[in-house]
Design a protein around this motif. Structure first.
Motif, PDB file in Angstrom:
ATOM      1  N   THR A 101      23.260  29.128  -6.491  1.00 46.65           N
ATOM      2  CA  THR A 101      22.436  28.010  -6.962  1.00 46.65           C
ATOM      3  C   THR A 101      22.620  27.792  -8.462  1.00 46.65           C
ATOM      4  O   THR A 101      22.611  26.656  -8.947  1.00 46.65           O
ATOM      5  N   GLN A 105      23.604  24.345 -10.041  1.00 42.74           N
ATOM      6  CA  GLN A 105      22.840  23.693 -11.103  1.00 42.74           C
ATOM      7  C   GLN A 105      23.713  23.410 -12.334  1.00 42.74           C
ATOM      8  O   GLN A 105      23.490  22.436 -13.047  1.00 42.74           O
ATOM      9  N   PHE A 130      26.247  14.801  -7.418  1.00 39.23           N
ATOM     10  CA  PHE A 130      24.880  14.378  -7.119  1.00 39.23           C
ATOM     11  C   PHE A 130      24.922  13.213  -6.119  1.00 39.23           C
ATOM     12  O   PHE A 130      25.822  12.362  -6.199  1.00 39.23           O
ATOM     13  N   GLN A 133      21.184   7.048  -5.911  1.00 38.44           N
ATOM     14  CA  GLN A 133      19.870   6.610  -5.436  1.00 38.44           C
ATOM     15  C   GLN A 133      19.955   5.939  -4.059  1.00 38.44           C
ATOM     16  O   GLN A 133      19.090   6.165  -3.206  1.00 38.44           O
ATOM     17  N   VAL A 136      20.151   8.634  -1.498  1.00 42.11           N
ATOM     18  CA  VAL A 136      18.854   9.298  -1.331  1.00 42.11           C
ATOM     19  C   VAL A 136      17.939   8.426  -0.480  1.00 42.11           C
ATOM     20  O   VAL A 136      17.275   8.906   0.460  1.00 42.11           O
ATOM     21  N   TYR A 140      18.497  11.172   2.901  1.00 37.66           N
ATOM     22  CA  TYR A 140      18.956  12.213   1.986  1.00 37.66           C
ATOM     23  C   TYR A 140      19.783  13.284   2.682  1.00 37.66           C
ATOM     24  O   TYR A 140      20.855  13.676   2.210  1.00 37.66           O
ATOM     25  N   HIS A 168      25.622  19.760  -6.292  1.00 42.71           N
ATOM     26  CA  HIS A 168      25.177  19.683  -7.692  1.00 42.71           C
ATOM     27  C   HIS A 168      23.647  19.531  -7.764  1.00 42.71           C
ATOM     28  O   HIS A 168      23.077  18.652  -7.141  1.00 42.71           O
ATOM     29  N   GLY A 169      23.041  20.426  -8.521  1.00 42.21           N
ATOM     30  CA  GLY A 169      21.598  20.385  -8.709  1.00 42.21           C
ATOM     31  C   GLY A 169      20.809  20.914  -7.533  1.00 42.21           C
ATOM     32  O   GLY A 169      19.582  20.922  -7.554  1.00 42.21           O
ATOM     33  N   HIS A 170      21.500  21.359  -6.501  1.00 42.31           N
ATOM     34  CA  HIS A 170      20.812  21.816  -5.311  1.00 42.31           C
ATOM     35  C   HIS A 170      21.182  23.280  -5.031  1.00 42.31           C
ATOM     36  O   HIS A 170      20.623  24.163  -5.684  1.00 42.31           O
TER      37      HIS A 170
ATOM     38  N   MET B 113      16.135  21.614 -13.417  1.00 42.83           N
ATOM     39  CA  MET B 113      17.586  21.645 -13.278  1.00 42.83           C
ATOM     40  C   MET B 113      18.039  21.717 -11.831  1.00 42.83           C
ATOM     41  O   MET B 113      19.242  21.699 -11.569  1.00 42.83           O
ATOM     42  N   GLY B 114      17.104  21.818 -10.913  1.00 43.08           N
ATOM     43  CA  GLY B 114      17.546  21.914  -9.520  1.00 43.08           C
ATOM     44  C   GLY B 114      16.422  21.643  -8.549  1.00 43.08           C
ATOM     45  O   GLY B 114      15.244  21.532  -8.929  1.00 43.08           O
ATOM     46  N   LYS B 207      23.354  19.090 -16.527  1.00 36.33           N
ATOM     47  CA  LYS B 207      22.411  17.960 -16.473  1.00 36.33           C
ATOM     48  C   LYS B 207      21.111  18.371 -15.777  1.00 36.33           C
ATOM     49  O   LYS B 207      21.114  19.188 -14.866  1.00 36.33           O
ATOM     50  N   GLU B 208      20.020  17.701 -16.194  1.00 32.60           N
ATOM     51  CA  GLU B 208      18.784  17.871 -15.434  1.00 32.60           C
ATOM     52  C   GLU B 208      18.918  17.104 -14.117  1.00 32.60           C
ATOM     53  O   GLU B 208      19.778  16.242 -13.960  1.00 32.60           O
ATOM     54  N   LEU B 209      18.070  17.447 -13.157  1.00 26.80           N
ATOM     55  CA  LEU B 209      18.123  16.808 -11.849  1.00 26.80           C
ATOM     56  C   LEU B 209      17.760  15.326 -11.980  1.00 26.80           C
ATOM     57  O   LEU B 209      16.765  14.986 -12.623  1.00 26.80           O
ATOM     58  N   PRO B 210      18.544  14.414 -11.375  1.00 29.53           N
ATOM     59  CA  PRO B 210      18.185  12.987 -11.415  1.00 29.53           C
ATOM     60  C   PRO B 210      16.778  12.768 -10.832  1.00 29.53           C
ATOM     61  O   PRO B 210      16.390  13.438  -9.869  1.00 29.53           O
ATOM     62  N   GLY B 212      15.497  10.559  -8.931  1.00 36.41           N
ATOM     63  CA  GLY B 212      15.417  10.208  -7.512  1.00 36.41           C
ATOM     64  C   GLY B 212      15.490  11.429  -6.599  1.00 36.41           C
ATOM     65  O   GLY B 212      14.850  11.473  -5.538  1.00 36.41           O
ATOM     66  N   ILE B 213      16.265  12.431  -6.993  1.00 32.94           N
ATOM     67  CA  ILE B 213      16.373  13.658  -6.180  1.00 32.94           C
ATOM     68  C   ILE B 213      15.136  14.527  -6.397  1.00 32.94           C
ATOM     69  O   ILE B 213      14.618  15.149  -5.461  1.00 32.94           O
TER      70      ILE B 213
END
Lengths: 231, 231, 231, 231
Positions: A101, A105, A130, A133, A136, A140, A168-170, B113-114, B207-210, B212-213
């Motif tokens: 993770t 991230q 990512f 929108q 999502v 999603y 990414h980010g997940h 961040m996630g 990057k920080e999490l968008p 929308g996510i």
């Protein structure tokens, strides 16, 4: 219905906390019966302590529940999209395991820096982009599956030679010929992510593994000339 | 008096060492009975090994002991101030858990961040400022509660959407609708703090999490349209 | 045949997961009977849970199986080359333990930064070069042993005073007078690799241990004037 | 002879592996009987698994064995020098615990960056200098004790207010009013060293704890106005 597969999926789910890959109810394992085109997956948000094999949910490839009292994992649509697109995949795992993770991230592919990686993954583990929108909003979980497929197709990666992805980010998804091997791949990915992060910190100029050694390690464990393990 | 709540608070306190959030007698959990306006809290400096449910101390919202043989936690006044100000809070946890304390010592907010973060906290976890000398002299523990309130009010953060805070140079507090959910929030905060530190180290430009996510993950687990878990 | 040695090798293999040095079937321990010139080694890819002393494989110094139903470890040829060249070595361990593997992936020698290192290793633990393509093609495992020997000979390191090596991009090998001491050396190497990485991160200018203190610590535990432990 | 003290020292030694502060036989705890001027210490190099209370060795303040079949810890002379110089010290612990040893190898004092530190140590934990060659030759272990004393005297640190020291390139010593409290101080030092390293990595400009908060936290747990814990 699919009682043996339920037992396998149940046991594979229990491996996640045993290997320290999940906290609470995070994470889910599924496996497919290719003959019937149905797959079995962990119910959503059920504690590993009280979960039984009979709680596993049977789902079709459009994500509709075919049998089971409980709601399937909220990530079921991601599993369904992957099973539908890749007929080679027999089992899928999703966790938020710490080190994988962290790479997700950071938004970075996991490069091949050692033979621990090469023994299991025949190349870098890609980090998918990512979702935007529109994706999502559209759905999603299904779109997550489509972004995984896009990643492997655009880069020309063999999905069974590199049976893992970071979102990414997940967090990671891994897969394999069955639930058990998908779990093994999650454990290896986690360890490789830890090692590679520190190796890079220790030496910013650390080299990736030469192709010849990558070939050697991967091929001594996989394919027709493999000689690791028992016959 | 409040026997069931005592049992809940006792069990929630035992969760702290089980999840590796405390050493020795560090850390304390409380929960409130809104009807009577009394809350139940761990006694100060008592070992988890020998502690019993009947050792829990009953305290009013001014921090006065209403029932119990033992001194309540030295942080009781902080709990009281938070319960008095925020009627939504049902349970509170304080620990010096390693990774959250590291962020507290660094004096930094924990950015999103996630999705591990987004599943539980609907935005960055704020780091409250150091108490000044006047505040320390006036009543350290009560003023700690007031600095937490100041932080959420000045920044316009919904205290139930981001049920955690870091105290600069000190450690985290988390809360929730009851003691159990406050403990869960402590576990998640600890894991997120570990992941985010390393993700930032691995990629300074991560990057920080968008948004929308973040919305998607938070709202699929919280609020009226949530679809995670069982009905 | 060599029943006692099989038991020792079996027990030493079980020490690897106990000390957290291996996952799954990774890692292998062997030990040699110098009289017969035969050594005993773990079978390849067999789980520690089900492995028995009688599964250990007896091999000669050319790597031929002399007794045993199972295939020996895929790294058997590396062990054979080391036993053949160094008559002082009685036991050998190979793992992918996390911290030693991180240094191996970074491609760096482990410098002597503290007495924890000096108590066991009388100098820096060398990192051997990558094998070249010719060597990989000629026989990866045997050539790995030859690169280890090359490393110690070119640098003039006494193989029993520094009973460990890192293989660039791969992982560590350690050895000792018997299987048990080789395992101890693996545990120490792992701990030293963790400490030294962080000490270097904490202070880029951290000094190596002065030679006089290195001598003192090594020699109070090894050699004729040692006074550590019981007579 | 001193049977109760032997039992206390034995139990305190067993706390070291329980708290993850030692591997193998590393580490030793002692405690003194001020009336007789004798102290009890762990035997050298004996495994925690097989060690018995009756194996503890009784030693005088010149380091001579007064009772016991076994050799005392190789660090006995360091303990003796500290007991002789500081009459307030009742128990001493030496370990190579990971995070404290990392700071020792980095050669840095541990600054007060949080209240976890302030609850136990009333100021920075000093790192003593390397011993010079003369000192190593003259008597390494006794001179180690003298360098600790030099460190506290030159800097004017109260040895009971900051009951811990790091030895450059070596590891920590901690002490307390008895063996048990010395072990607690080792556990706290280890945790603080981990937190402070990462806090500094996360924010190079992280501030030290303001003096007023340091005073508050230390004094609510220590001294005549303490109000932490039970009466």
């Amino acid at each position: 219905m699919l009682e043996q597969l339920k037992e396998e999926v149940f046991q594979a789910n229990l491996e996640l906390p045993k290997h320290g890959l999940v906290k609470f109810t995070w994470g889910n394992v599924s496996a497919i019966d290719r003959e019937s085109g149905l797959f079995v997956i962990k119910p959503s948000g059920v504690s590993y302590d009280v979960m039984k094999a009979s709680d596993m949910v049977v789902v079709d490839l459009d994500g509709n529940v075919v049998e089971g009292e409980m709601r399937p994992s909220s990530d079921t649509a991601t599993h369904a999209v992957l099973y539908k697109h890749y007929s080679e995949i027999g089992g899928i795992v999703h966790t938020h395991s710490t080190w994988a993770t962290i790479w997700a991230q950071a938004g970075l592919d996991v490069p091949v820096m050692g033979t621990t990686h090469a023994d299991t993954f025949y190349g870098a583990v890609p980090c998918a982009r990512f979702l935007n929108q529109d994706e999502v909003d559209r759905g999603y979980e299904a779109e997550t599956g489509r972004v995984i497929i896009e990643t492997f197709e655009q880069r020309g990666i063999d999905v069974m030679a590199v049976p893992a992805v970071l979102l990414h980010g997940h967090a990671p998804f891994t897969w394999g010929k069955d639930a058990k091997s998908a779990v093994v791949n999650s454990v290896v990915l986690e360890e490789v992510c830890k090692m590679n992060l520190y190796a890079r910190q220790l030496n910013n100029f650390a080299k990736e593994l030469p192709q010849g050694i990558l070939d050697k390690h991967y091929l001594r464990k996989h394919g027709k000339d493999a000689y690791y393990g028992q016959k």
